[in-house]
Design a protein around this motif. Structure first.
Motif, mmCIF file in Angstrom:
data_model
loop_
_atom_site.group_PDB
_atom_site.id
_atom_site.type_symbol
_atom_site.label_atom_id
_atom_site.label_comp_id
_atom_site.label_asym_id
_atom_site.label_seq_id
_atom_site.Cartn_x
_atom_site.Cartn_y
_atom_site.Cartn_z
ATOM 1 N N GLY A 3 0.838 -1.194 0.000
ATOM 2 C CA GLY A 3 0.000 0.000 0.000
ATOM 3 C C GLY A 3 0.867 1.235 0.000
ATOM 4 O O GLY A 3 2.075 1.198 -0.259
ATOM 5 N N VAL A 4 0.266 2.361 0.336
ATOM 6 C CA VAL A 4 0.986 3.617 0.446
ATOM 7 C C VAL A 4 1.784 3.599 1.754
ATOM 8 O O VAL A 4 1.234 3.264 2.806
ATOM 9 C CB VAL A 4 0.015 4.814 0.442
ATOM 10 C CG1 VAL A 4 0.768 6.119 0.621
ATOM 11 C CG2 VAL A 4 -0.807 4.822 -0.846
ATOM 12 N N SER A 5 3.053 3.941 1.664
ATOM 13 C CA SER A 5 3.848 3.996 2.886
ATOM 14 C C SER A 5 4.355 5.419 3.106
ATOM 15 O O SER A 5 4.573 6.170 2.140
ATOM 16 C CB SER A 5 5.019 3.012 2.839
ATOM 17 O OG SER A 5 5.875 3.311 1.766
ATOM 18 N N GLN A 6 4.524 5.754 4.373
ATOM 19 C CA GLN A 6 5.003 7.076 4.729
ATOM 20 C C GLN A 6 6.085 6.940 5.791
ATOM 21 O O GLN A 6 6.045 6.046 6.634
ATOM 22 C CB GLN A 6 3.868 7.942 5.281
ATOM 23 C CG GLN A 6 2.821 8.300 4.249
ATOM 24 C CD GLN A 6 1.796 9.262 4.801
ATOM 25 O OE1 GLN A 6 0.613 8.913 4.936
ATOM 26 N NE2 GLN A 6 2.217 10.488 5.110
ATOM 27 N N SER A 7 7.035 7.856 5.735
ATOM 28 C CA SER A 7 8.075 7.856 6.762
ATOM 29 C C SER A 7 8.508 9.285 7.066
ATOM 30 O O SER A 7 8.432 10.157 6.185
ATOM 31 C CB SER A 7 9.286 7.028 6.301
ATOM 32 O OG SER A 7 9.844 7.579 5.129
ATOM 33 N N PRO A 8 8.918 9.560 8.312
ATOM 34 C CA PRO A 8 8.822 8.650 9.445
ATOM 35 C C PRO A 8 7.375 8.522 9.916
ATOM 36 O O PRO A 8 6.521 9.299 9.506
ATOM 37 C CB PRO A 8 9.688 9.347 10.498
ATOM 38 C CG PRO A 8 9.538 10.810 10.189
ATOM 39 C CD PRO A 8 9.432 10.900 8.688
ATOM 40 N N SER A 9 7.105 7.591 10.779
ATOM 41 C CA SER A 9 5.744 7.473 11.304
ATOM 42 C C SER A 9 5.494 8.541 12.366
ATOM 43 O O SER A 9 4.376 9.015 12.523
ATOM 44 C CB SER A 9 5.499 6.083 11.878
ATOM 45 O OG SER A 9 6.480 5.762 12.834
#
Lengths: 116, 114
Positions: A3-9
């Motif tokens: 899926g869509v990932s984002q960083s940092p959390s």
């Protein structure tokens, strides 16, 4: 698939520092969106990319906010000289970008930003 | 400014009951979507209803759209504790002329008690 990932959390920063938030959209999705969500509020639209260009930047709250996208893939949202009011969850979403007006957006888990 | 306004702001029901949430909007739309958000993080798309549709079903979800009243409702039947979340409506305003921007309301926080 992924899926869509984002960083940092999660990101904690001091007032005045710059931060960079990253979004990896679903592979093959040409449209990418950034939203901001303050505590207990709805989503505020920030910026929309179609490919690598940004036809709609109308939601960026100030010139301290900028975003770019390269290779029709990864996008980075940069906030310069952060202020306490920038504290929020920043959500990224992507969609196929093929059928105007009928698309589902797929959201990442967000980056929770806290400016001290 | 927020296009969609959900009501109620918060709703608490018992497991097995039905939950109804409403959304009102201001301008003409291409479509209206409902999303769910757990624990203040990522949103999950639930259902999309086009401006020329009046009702749509998906499992235990039923969405209605009344364009004359500029309103929509989301009904969750036979609710479960796992339905506890915030629910947002999002509209794709007709005036945008090509942008895929969604305009979200502030959401309804649903609590389903076991």
């Amino acid at each position: 698939g992924a899926g869509v990932s984002q960083s940092p959390s999660n990101k904690v920063t001091e007032k005045g520092k710059d931060v960079e938030l990253r979004c990896d959209p679903i592979s093959g999705h040409t449209a990418l969106y950034w939203y901001r969500q303050r505590l207990g509020q709805g989503l505020e639209f920030l910026i929309y990319f179609q490919g690598n260009s940004a036809p709609d930047k109308s939601g960026l709250p100030s010139d301290r906010f900028s975003a770019e996208r390269t290779g029709e893939s990864v996008s980075t949202l940069t906030i310069q000289r952060t202020q306490q009011e920038d504290s929020a969850v920043y959500l990224c979403a992507s969609s196929l970008g093929l059928v105007w007006g009928q698309e589902t957006q797929y959201f990442g888990p967000g980056t929770r930003l806290l400016v001290l | 400014s927020q296009q969609g306004e959900e009501d109620p702001q918060a709703l608490s029901i018992q497991e097995g009951e039905n939950a109804t949430m409403n959304c009102s909007y201001k301008t003409s739309i291409n479509n209206l979507q409902w999303y769910r958000q757990n624990s203040g993080r990522g949103l999950v798309h639930l259902i999309l209803i086009r401006s020329n549709e009046r009702e749509k079903h998906s499992g235990r979800l039923r969405v209605t759209l009344d364009t004359s009243k500029k309103s929509s409702s989301l009904l969750i039947t036979a609710s479960r504790a796992a339905d506890t979340a915030s629910y947002f409506c999002a509209t794709d305003p007709f005036y945008q002329g090509g942008s895929e921007k969604l305009v979200f309301g502030k959401g309804t926080k649903l609590t389903v008690n076991p």
